[in-house]
Structures are given as structure tokens and as C-alpha cells.
Design an enzyme around this catalytic site. Sequence first.
Site, PDB file in Angstrom:
ATOM      1  N   ALA A 198      25.874  25.826  27.069  1.00  0.00           N
ATOM      2  CA  ALA A 198      25.917  25.899  25.606  1.00  0.00           C
ATOM      3  C   ALA A 198      24.615  25.436  24.965  1.00  0.00           C
ATOM      4  O   ALA A 198      24.569  25.117  23.785  1.00  0.00           O
ATOM      5  CB  ALA A 198      27.078  25.068  25.085  1.00  0.00           C
ATOM      6  N   ASP A 235      30.076  13.784  27.969  1.00  0.00           N
ATOM      7  CA  ASP A 235      29.405  14.995  27.475  1.00  0.00           C
ATOM      8  C   ASP A 235      30.070  15.421  26.158  1.00  0.00           C
ATOM      9  O   ASP A 235      30.158  16.626  25.857  1.00  0.00           O
ATOM     10  CB  ASP A 235      29.475  16.127  28.519  1.00  0.00           C
ATOM     11  CG  ASP A 235      28.531  17.286  28.194  1.00  0.00           C
ATOM     12  OD1 ASP A 235      27.583  17.096  27.425  1.00  0.00           O
ATOM     13  OD2 ASP A 235      28.778  18.401  28.705  1.00  0.00           O
ATOM     14  N   HIS A 291      26.120  16.418  34.809  1.00  0.00           N
ATOM     15  CA  HIS A 291      27.460  17.036  34.757  1.00  0.00           C
ATOM     16  C   HIS A 291      27.765  17.994  35.925  1.00  0.00           C
ATOM     17  O   HIS A 291      28.009  19.177  35.742  1.00  0.00           O
ATOM     18  CB  HIS A 291      27.820  17.644  33.393  1.00  0.00           C
ATOM     19  CG  HIS A 291      26.863  18.595  32.756  1.00  0.00           C
ATOM     20  ND1 HIS A 291      26.307  19.654  33.420  1.00  0.00           N
ATOM     21  CD2 HIS A 291      26.410  18.669  31.481  1.00  0.00           C
ATOM     22  CE1 HIS A 291      25.545  20.334  32.584  1.00  0.00           C
ATOM     23  NE2 HIS A 291      25.580  19.756  31.397  1.00  0.00           N
ATOM     24  N   ARG A 316      26.215  30.511  52.797  1.00  0.00           N
ATOM     25  CA  ARG A 316      24.884  30.738  53.379  1.00  0.00           C
ATOM     26  C   ARG A 316      23.776  30.170  52.505  1.00  0.00           C
ATOM     27  O   ARG A 316      22.622  30.085  52.924  1.00  0.00           O
ATOM     28  CB  ARG A 316      24.646  32.231  53.611  1.00  0.00           C
ATOM     29  CG  ARG A 316      25.541  32.797  54.689  1.00  0.00           C
ATOM     30  CD  ARG A 316      25.080  34.157  55.174  1.00  0.00           C
ATOM     31  NE  ARG A 316      26.077  34.699  56.071  1.00  0.00           N
ATOM     32  CZ  ARG A 316      27.096  35.475  55.688  1.00  0.00           C
ATOM     33  NH1 ARG A 316      27.234  35.832  54.428  1.00  0.00           N
ATOM     34  NH2 ARG A 316      27.968  35.902  56.577  1.00  0.00           N
ATOM     35  N   ASN A 351      28.921  21.518  36.746  1.00  0.00           N
ATOM     36  CA  ASN A 351      28.801  22.455  35.631  1.00  0.00           C
ATOM     37  C   ASN A 351      27.341  22.848  35.408  1.00  0.00           C
ATOM     38  O   ASN A 351      26.446  21.994  35.459  1.00  0.00           O
ATOM     39  CB  ASN A 351      29.403  21.842  34.359  1.00  0.00           C
ATOM     40  CG  ASN A 351      30.863  21.451  34.576  1.00  0.00           C
ATOM     41  OD1 ASN A 351      31.192  20.275  34.643  1.00  0.00           O
ATOM     42  ND2 ASN A 351      31.725  22.434  34.741  1.00  0.00           N
ATOM     43  N   ALA A 381      31.411  24.288  25.774  1.00  0.00           N
ATOM     44  CA  ALA A 381      30.353  23.706  24.929  1.00  0.00           C
ATOM     45  C   ALA A 381      30.598  22.212  24.750  1.00  0.00           C
ATOM     46  O   ALA A 381      31.006  21.753  23.701  1.00  0.00           O
ATOM     47  CB  ALA A 381      30.318  24.413  23.580  1.00  0.00           C
ATOM     48  N   ASP A 428      37.688  15.678  32.457  1.00  0.00           N
ATOM     49  CA  ASP A 428      38.636  16.002  31.370  1.00  0.00           C
ATOM     50  C   ASP A 428      39.706  16.994  31.842  1.00  0.00           C
ATOM     51  O   ASP A 428      40.551  17.416  31.053  1.00  0.00           O
ATOM     52  CB  ASP A 428      37.899  16.557  30.142  1.00  0.00           C
ATOM     53  CG  ASP A 428      37.107  17.826  30.436  1.00  0.00           C
ATOM     54  OD1 ASP A 428      37.022  18.226  31.627  1.00  0.00           O
ATOM     55  OD2 ASP A 428      36.565  18.426  29.493  1.00  0.00           O
ATOM     56  N   GLY A 429      39.656  17.394  33.122  1.00  0.00           N
ATOM     57  CA  GLY A 429      40.623  18.368  33.622  1.00  0.00           C
ATOM     58  C   GLY A 429      40.291  19.792  33.190  1.00  0.00           C
ATOM     59  O   GLY A 429      41.014  20.724  33.532  1.00  0.00           O
ATOM     60  N   ILE A 430      39.180  19.963  32.446  1.00  0.00           N
ATOM     61  CA  ILE A 430      38.760  21.292  31.974  1.00  0.00           C
ATOM     62  C   ILE A 430      37.459  21.696  32.677  1.00  0.00           C
ATOM     63  O   ILE A 430      37.341  22.794  33.218  1.00  0.00           O
ATOM     64  CB  ILE A 430      38.560  21.288  30.436  1.00  0.00           C
ATOM     65  CG1 ILE A 430      39.901  21.052  29.731  1.00  0.00           C
ATOM     66  CG2 ILE A 430      37.903  22.585  29.952  1.00  0.00           C
ATOM     67  CD1 ILE A 430      39.798  20.833  28.228  1.00  0.00           C
TER      68      ILE A 430
HETATM   69 FE    FE Z   1      24.734  20.207  29.593  1.00  0.00          FE
END
Ligand code: FE
Length: 363
Positions: free
Chosen positions: A124, A254, A197, A208, A200, A288, A228-230
Site C-alpha cells: 500500500a 503496522d 512485517h 527452488r 508481507n 493497507a 492480527d489473523g489477517i
Molecule cells: Fe509496509
Amino acid sequence: MVFNEVLIVDPVIGCAPGRVETHNHLISAVIPQECKPEYLLMPGFVDLHTHAQKGIDTMFAGQEEYTRWAQNNFEQGVTTFLPTTVSASIKNLKNVLRKADRLPLSIDGIHLEGPFINPAKKGAQNAEFIISAKDCDLSEIIKEPVRIVTAAPEVEGFDTLHEECQKKDAVLSIGHTAATYETMKRAYEMGVRRITHFPNALSPLLHREIGATGAGLYLDFDLEMIVDGIHSSPEFVDLVYRVKGSDRILLITDSMAAAGLEDGEYTLGGLAVFVKGGKAVLKDGTLAGSTLLFIEGVRNFYRFTRCSYGDLVKVSSWNALKQLKLEATVGRIHPGYLANFVLLDKSLNLKKTVFQGELVFSA
Ligand code: FE
């Protein structure tokens, strides 16, 4: 101040029931007791990556907003944190640093996330402001009060950025990267030890070409995680915990502006963000930031991994304080340490926050 018959959770010694006394700013005594404590007393939480909370955004904050943010964070048990920027023009980033020259005591400095990242893994971040590290005078933004810089190792000028960070005592963290394992290994060999993070906005683990995600697991990197489980499934969080252990994970939020507020439309780095059911996404569905509050992340990690309290204290404060080089004075329940701690019930609900010997939150 006296806390009697609590379960003391110290990152070095571990857990033991006892009594904690404070005098002025400091912990003055820790006395073992034989008892069955109802409450846990552990060091205050540390969030090294938070963009915004309750509408207060690093990119626009001034002294008054930082003061409110610090107070709001006491309500989440956070006693040390780094407001975090997003990719922006050098002029804007300089402005953020100028406005952060006098920060409340619980804000240790600023985390610069971007602009030296890979546009292919921008997440984001606003592509308009992503640049290479050789396109600017680094000394203009790698300076006080910057503590962490997130960049991609494949951007041009990464080596110079690494040198500048070392010179200024800022920690370089790898993030928003499409790096191959080889590139990650090279950064590791240069001395970079941190990933932003995880997993992500990182190149994925393929069998490979294990990419930045594989490098994070395979090499001895410290990993930020948004629990956050997301951003990661509970199973992935548990997998990382099993592979890396509690010494290499740092919980972060974050968080963006909607954290602590209702669903609705917000912005992040000039981009529109839609928050529904606590999930923050851009128009195209890209995540985001989060709306996570730190205490929820602590509860999630405990639930997803079934870790010990001794491990929980490492991922929620101790590992982060070591990165900030504050571990000699903050982060232990030990005589002579700053009296920054939280009182929690056994379900990890926050009851009290003490900051430098002062009660700053009580439920
Ligand atoms: Fe970031």
C-alpha cells in the site's frame, strides 16, 4: 508504588510469583512470595512499526498529536514505540523528522518505511514516491530521530544506505522486496539482520528459489510480524514461532489511522483506504496496514502459538528493546530498571499501565 502477589514475568529470569516495588522512576525491589497470583506483571509493550492510530498519522503529526498518541498507546500497554512513515517525497520526510524533534518520552524515534523499496512489492505504499537510494542525499533523512529504515536490498544504492545507517546508528530492515535468496544472503553477510512485517510484501518461499520469505526463516534474521489473523493465518504465525523461536520475532501493529476507530474511509500516504470489519484495503483489495491494537496482537500470538509467558515477553518487548539498545535500562522487572510495566489478568486483559513509575492507565 507496590504490586503484591503478582506473577512477575521477566525476559531474563522467567516467571515467579512476588511483589514489585517502585521508587521515583525505577523498580526498587522485586521480592519473591509464595502465593497463587491472579495477575501478571510484565514489561510494557514495544511497537517498532505503527503508522497511525485513532486518526493520528505520523505523516502529519506535530507535538500535540504525538502527546495524544503516546497517551492512547498507554491504554494498549505500549510504553515505547516508533511512529512510522510511508514512502513520500524527501521534502515531506524531512518535514516529518523536523516535527519529531521533541517527542514524548515513550516515543523513542521514527521508523522510515520506504521510499527505497521495490515498486513491484509496494503493497500500500504510494508508487509515485518510491525512489532508489542513490537518487538523493541520504544524510538528509537518515539522521536523528530515525531508529529503523525499511528498504529493499535490490534497490540501487542499498550498500551506501547500509553504510549511512551504520554511521547514524539506525537499524536497516529489509522490506517491500522481490529479492532472491542470493540477494538476501548478501545483505545478511553485510550485517543486515532484520525483516519488516514478515512475510508481507516479500518474495515468497518456493522450493527452488526460497526468496526473502525463505531467507527470513532459514537465516538468523529478526522478523517483525503483524499478528492480527489477517496479514498471516494463525497457522503461519505458529509455524514461524516453531521455526524461529521467541528470540527472533517482534510483534508490531503496522497500524493505520483507523486503529481504535470505526470502519469507514481513511487515507494512508495519500491513498484512499477502505476499512470494513477491521480489515484495511486499497481500492484494488491490497492490504493497507492494520487496525490492530498492540494488546490484541499480544493476545492473538499467545492464542495462535500457545507460547509461555516467558516467550510472550520477548516477542512483545524485549527483542525490540534490544534492537533499540535500551535493554540495559528498560524491559526487565528487575531492581534499577525503569518502572515501565503492565498488569494483565490471566486472559491477558490490560488492567494497568505504569510508565516511569507513574500510573498512566487503569481499566
Ligand atoms: Fe509496509
